[in-house]
Design an enzyme around this catalytic site. Sequence first.
Site, short mmCIF file in Angstrom:
data_model
loop_
_atom_site.label_atom_id
_atom_site.label_comp_id
_atom_site.label_asym_id
_atom_site.label_seq_id
_atom_site.Cartn_x
_atom_site.Cartn_y
_atom_site.Cartn_z
N CYS A 158 0.92 -1.27 0.00
CA CYS A 158 0.25 -0.23 -0.09
C CYS A 158 1.04 1.54 -0.07
O CYS A 158 0.43 2.11 -0.90
CB CYS A 158 -1.42 0.22 1.07
SG CYS A 158 -0.29 -0.21 2.71
N HIS B 73 -1.30 0.53 7.42
CA HIS B 73 -1.80 0.43 6.17
C HIS B 73 -1.52 2.34 5.94
O HIS B 73 -2.02 3.04 6.53
CB HIS B 73 -3.06 -0.24 6.77
CG HIS B 73 -3.82 0.28 4.84
ND1 HIS B 73 -3.50 -0.52 4.12
CD2 HIS B 73 -4.96 1.00 4.63
CE1 HIS B 73 -4.20 -0.67 2.54
NE2 HIS B 73 -4.92 0.51 3.23
#
Length: 827
Positions: free
Chosen positions: A332, A787
């Site tokens: 990510c 994330h």
Amino acid sequence: MADVSEVLMSVLSTIRVPKPGDRVHKDECALSFASPESEGGLYVCMNSFLGFGSQYVGRHHARAGQRAYLHITRTRKAKEEDNNSGSGHPPKKKPTRLAIGIEGGFDVEQEHYEEDYKVVIFPDRQEVTSEDLGVMPDVVKERVSLSMAGIIAADSVSHALQVQQWDGEVRQESRFAADLKQLDNGIKIPPSGWRCEVCGLQENLWMNLTDGKVLCGRRYFDGSGGNNHALLYFQETGYPLAVKLGTITPDGADVYSYDEDDMVLDSKLPEHLSHFGIDMITMEKTERTMTELEIAVNQRVGEWEVIQESGTTLRPLFGEGLTGMKNLGNSCYLNSVMQVLFTVPDFARKYVSNIDKIMDEAPSDPTQDFKTQVAKLGYGLLSGEYSKPAPDPGDENGAAEAKDYQIGIAPRMFKALVGRGHPEFSTNRQQDAQEFLLHFINMVERNCRSGPNPSEAFRFLVEERIVCQQSQKAKYTQRVDYIIQLPVPMDQAVNTEELQEAERQRENGDSTVMPVRAQIPFAVCMAALSEPELLTDFWSSAVQAKTTATKTTRFSSFPDHLVIQIKKFTFGLDWVPKKLDVSIDVPDTLDLSALRASGQQPGEELLPEVAPPPLMTPDVEVKAPVLDDSTVSQLCDMGFPLEACRKAVYYTGNTGIDSAMNWVMGHMDDPDFSAPLVLPGCSGGTTPTTESVSEEHLATIVSMGFSREQATKALRATSNTLERAVDWIFSHLDDLESMEVSEGGRSAAESEAAREPPPGPCVRDGPGKYELFAFISHMGTSTMCGHYVCHIKKDQQWVIFNDQKVCASEKPPKDLGYLYFYRRVAE
């Protein structure tokens, strides 16, 4: 069939059977994101084993002259119901192991596809199935069948690059378990009713296996968890092992080693527990194990509400510039950075506007070509071809319902190429988005030595002005940078009282207190950057001694696009990395005009260009400095480069670990941070310019396209070390601009004296007024976990890019970003 058989016979010599070590690209087109699931499938060249979508296979045939391709199509099976009603199959099991591809772990669901294979002969696209091969001559049937079977059985390159089986529960036996000393203090632990002996917390409790002390665990990034009392107790006593109360069963328990900083096995756990009156046979689990907690987190990672803007139904967006990217396993950080970069016009012009020309000029193996793979990624993101809702497998009749996430693109080849040879970006571990941004910009610099360089959009010059407080003379230096790093002054939070009250309640054992986030004004962060910094250990060439000085940083140029990093990741007092949980009121518009550098002031005297004296031993005859080896070793143990550690000890005069560590933290961003320590006044002069260089190393660098003169300069600047010389030459391309590079590796100029001084770095300049157009946010306790998502302003609408989900943002959390991207406002 006889005609096809004859055609196959004519191309039989070009059909190869994959051997060990051959790279088989059967999951992704080398020039686009077509795959076996795409319309038209994927064509794998039966000679080079490169894959091509229907759009590019004809081009490859025309350029390479190859005619035989294995055509692979993959269709998704209808998803079976996860219950026993009518299907005859048991429901899918819930994961019980923190693992992938292992019994009890997460299901990768590869069994939900059906594949079809056939050989296609170009240019007429004649098709040959396995059944057709059965009636062909044996020599044809054998060679083609072996090639087909080899390609089908081979691991694809993308498969080989990913960890298909990963077990997060593999734990090692603690080195303390066998001989753990336990105190005979008479403590017996009851089977229930535990509390932290310091704060009274009743959950997340750990019992120290040395003395039976029951204390709470670590505090999580969101303020939940414990109050760190078990960790603090270890730091106080050195007692290494603790067991999590509530996880003890006849089968085992969670045991953590603070000294080894990991979950461990304790083969003598029943004995260690019985010392404190705990019988494992009678114990029942009342708390989730650490593995169960991690599994729960991993199952939630893809859910919208855990990421950002929870509680709001976000409208999915599709079309040009709105393409999602698949998460390849902690990728990510890469997804977020590349989404933002291709919003910058320079990158779109360089790699996407010329897509046809780039693809036409691609080398024989485009999977290894930087320009081709970046162009492929950019076109995939901006074209809209892959910005389509992902279908949900329907029933056997093929019914399907569109989902709110996209098919998107999977940047496997791109990630493999830009990460190749890098110790971090070549792995599937989470990384720092800021470090990847700089890594990618560095690769762009290397690959744009001629022609437009899109990284110039971010490049700017910084002026550092140091004023000796004793002589009032100044020193000016300039350096190239791409990112502004803003410090976070936690002591200037506007809600200090609220923070202190929440901390007091947690210390008193109140587990219901809601976490409070520090609110820091953006102006305070900018002031910390722009205000003069006091240097207490500055060697002044004017007074020939150490004294105090002030350092002021200003912009010598303003870039077209400005990147600001909020330095949320820092070190605690124990040097353990931690993330600051802060909210900063980052503005939509920014005016930095007041930070424009003005250069040397009228009447201002400059410090003489004299190097500081070397450290000397008392007899003054020893040429090498005497450095405190223990301090150097301590710094190395923290993970810093050896040469940086030696410089830290040298420049702080052997005054101890604290001052050396402060020097390291203050010079980590220096371009020569890990370069060898060069001692003024020592044998050989101030720089290793007279050192002879290795002819073998010279030949290696010259073979890369650099001149002999450039190679010599790089080797002399890096003590004749090949690997560092290569890194040096790529990071000093601007300094070497005047040295013309040719295939033969010879400089066009005959002598140093005949050459004009090299020009400075190419930087753009303009007004210092900007507007925010994107930001990248991070969730988690450190850059190595968590994330990333990014928000980008598209046509006055904020859009959130969360891997494959692309939606209109309702409440962009601009105060919680990590990297902010501004563009110049046209006047």
